[in-house]
Design a protein around this motif. Sequence first.
Motif, PDB file in Angstrom:
ATOM      1  N   LYS A 402       0.763  -1.266   0.158  1.00 25.47           N
ATOM      2  CA  LYS A 402      -0.015  -0.052   0.021  1.00 25.47           C
ATOM      3  C   LYS A 402       0.937   1.204   0.191  1.00 25.47           C
ATOM      4  N   THR A 527      -3.579  12.624  -2.461  1.00 25.07           N
ATOM      5  CA  THR A 527      -3.652  12.015  -3.802  1.00 25.07           C
ATOM      6  C   THR A 527      -2.368  11.546  -4.055  1.00 25.07           C
ATOM      7  N   GLU A 530      -1.005   7.525  -3.223  1.00 23.77           N
ATOM      8  CA  GLU A 530      -1.186   6.236  -3.748  1.00 23.77           C
ATOM      9  C   GLU A 530       0.183   5.524  -4.875  1.00 23.77           C
ATOM     10  N   ASP A 532       0.479   4.118  -7.180  1.00 21.95           N
ATOM     11  CA  ASP A 532       0.387   4.394  -8.869  1.00 21.95           C
ATOM     12  C   ASP A 532       0.366   5.896  -9.106  1.00 21.95           C
ATOM     13  N   LYS A 533       0.370   6.608  -8.243  1.00 26.81           N
ATOM     14  CA  LYS A 533       0.583   8.221  -8.446  1.00 26.81           C
ATOM     15  C   LYS A 533       1.859   8.743  -7.919  1.00 26.81           C
ATOM     16  N   ARG A 534       2.656   7.983  -7.631  1.00 26.68           N
ATOM     17  CA  ARG A 534       4.076   8.372  -7.042  1.00 26.68           C
ATOM     18  C   ARG A 534       4.745   9.098  -8.140  1.00 26.68           C
ATOM     19  N   ARG A 575      -8.718   5.383   2.701  1.00 28.30           N
ATOM     20  CA  ARG A 575      -8.786   4.586   1.407  1.00 28.30           C
ATOM     21  C   ARG A 575      -7.199   4.518   0.931  1.00 28.30           C
ATOM     22  N   ARG A 576      -6.346   5.368   1.627  1.00 23.38           N
ATOM     23  CA  ARG A 576      -4.830   5.242   1.022  1.00 23.38           C
ATOM     24  C   ARG A 576      -4.004   4.742   1.915  1.00 23.38           C
TER      25      ARG A 576
END
Length: 700
Positions: A402, A527, A530, A532-534, A575-576
Amino acid sequence: MTGGVDVHATAKEFDRKAVAEVELTAENERKQVLELFPLEEWAKLPLERYALGQAAPAGSGPTYCRLLEFLTPNLGSIRGGSAAKHIMYHHVSGEWRLAAPLRGMDPQDAWGELRAQFVRAFDVVAAGDFDAVDDLELLRFGPTLVTKSLATYFPQHFLPIYAAEHLRRFVTLLGGSVGADAPAWRSNRRLLELVWSREEFDGWTGQEVMHFLYAHFDPRPRQRTIWKIAPGERGRLWEECRDRGLICVGWDELGDLGLYQSDTDLKQALDTYWPRGSGGSLTVARRLLAFRDLEEGDRVVANRGVDEVLATGTVSGSYRFDADRPEFQHVVPVAWDVSHAQKLSKPQHGWRTTFAKVDPSLFAKFAAHQADSDPGSDQAREAAPVALPEDVQAVLDALDRKGQVILHGPPGTGKTRLALGAALALAGRADVLGADSSRRAEFQAELLRGDCFRLVTFHPSYGYEDFVEGFKPDLSTTGPGLTLALSDGLFHALCSHASARPEQTFLLIIDEINRGDLPRIFGELITLLELDKRNLPVSLPISKRSFSVPPNIRIIGTMNTADRSISHLDAAVRRRFAFLPVGPDPDAVSGTVGPLDLAAFFESLNTRITRHLDADHQIGHAYLLRDGEPIAAEEDLAAAFHHEVIPLLEDYCLGRADLLHRILGSLVDKDTGRPVLMSAQDLANALATEFTSGTPGPDA
């Protein structure tokens, strides 16, 4: 090359001939199943020949479920866990336990429906209609048993691998995919298709594929709990355990532990046979289930008393209930290494009970010792590799999955300690995890003085300007007036360091994360957490600078559930983050103070707190520890009880004397809530009487 793993090259190096003997044994086991339970006789198979928990008719051999779970290990294992995997079974209480769709039915009628679905599954597989098995809803409640059954009767169509999670991992390894809700038999078929499609497996048997995958790509946890298990009182059964290669424990009246579905189920049976009031039985239930679920390869320690290791061992088989033994009928096979026998210079006070957890670093010291060798020799000093404790490994796994995790639980359960333990592991200092408190503290302080690890505590006044960026007074300027300068916050600075060293993991530990206003502190960066948003750039609203969170940043937060539950956290934050519970651990306080069983008192007190308040307000084990060890002196117990436990409970009870009395019973005045004053010696006796002697609580 699949996912960075060269399966082809590894397969070429695998010694298939080494599997030949096991394969022959497996085929003999398969023939035994076919002989005792021919396919053509399934339509008339009686219930007494199918289900666990009942004696099979004389001369008929074992029941089908016993044969598949316990007597055919080379066909692939479905052992571990409860008998619920068999869809219906006869419980030790005398009642039938049925899967949800069958509940309320007469056992014979339920068996008629279940048997019909087994027969239907065999028929459609024989006809090559594998998808039709998915329509048999009852079989979904026993996927491992059903998949092993199909592989046994139709080995050309299924591999001897049955655990759904293992199948999914192996499918992914070979470059395939399968739905998260796919039953085990469908995943098994998908894995077989992938095996058939790869040239390196040409001519391989199912047994060879299974042994290859588990030998090189075992999906089971890398580190499991190491247990200390006493072979009888003062080790009186040790010679038998050593010579016969086993470890055995009592509680024989419970019968087969495989027939219990949960710790609550087993606790009820314990309370029936050994009434203990409100203390101890849940801990015993959990330890017995852990004993039942020991897996091949797990490590154990046999002891005599609190200061002698008789041997270390490796579990070599699965649990069984041996009703033919005169006593200690719960048995697990173990290969013992008596060369590690030793007297300990420091007593392990938690070893007074049958079961106790062993820290991996302590086990490594046991394993490094050779009996009759010079303790100062190079061989004795050579330490075995230190495995990570199970809880630390769980945190690292969650971070990999995660990127950030929140450790939550009542006060005093060791959340911050666990977070710092994960930091030490990330820094390659797992060897320090089992060190004494002062040495560990030194290494933690050294770690936090470097660039890669940061610790911060959130509080109501902590804001975005502290965490990301903001204008703050410039202390370097002179002259009248206040000069403000743009300043990077803690997280911004850590991300800058991480961007410059992408090969290094950087960790931020946020203590008391729920005490801060998280949406305000993180702002738009929530945001970017996450994975996949690094490296995704955003423009910061104050400075307009471009900013991104690098992939090598990890975050661990801790939160006391007594202050605020998880449900109060902002939904975007929840959620994160992965959430790992860190609960009270009776094993951590295993020991005695005079007549008081500390772990039983601890569990009993928390049982009452849960009943009258809630689970979030339980007492953490840290309240009963001194320098990392369970309290052993009556004076320390009195100090902890009067100066820490009672004030905390008084705060929780909001001045309600009646509520405090329901929790502490005779230890407080019923009308005023005032603690009863007594000497430290008398307090241990009073706590034992109130919480562990079998006397019910004030309104139990």
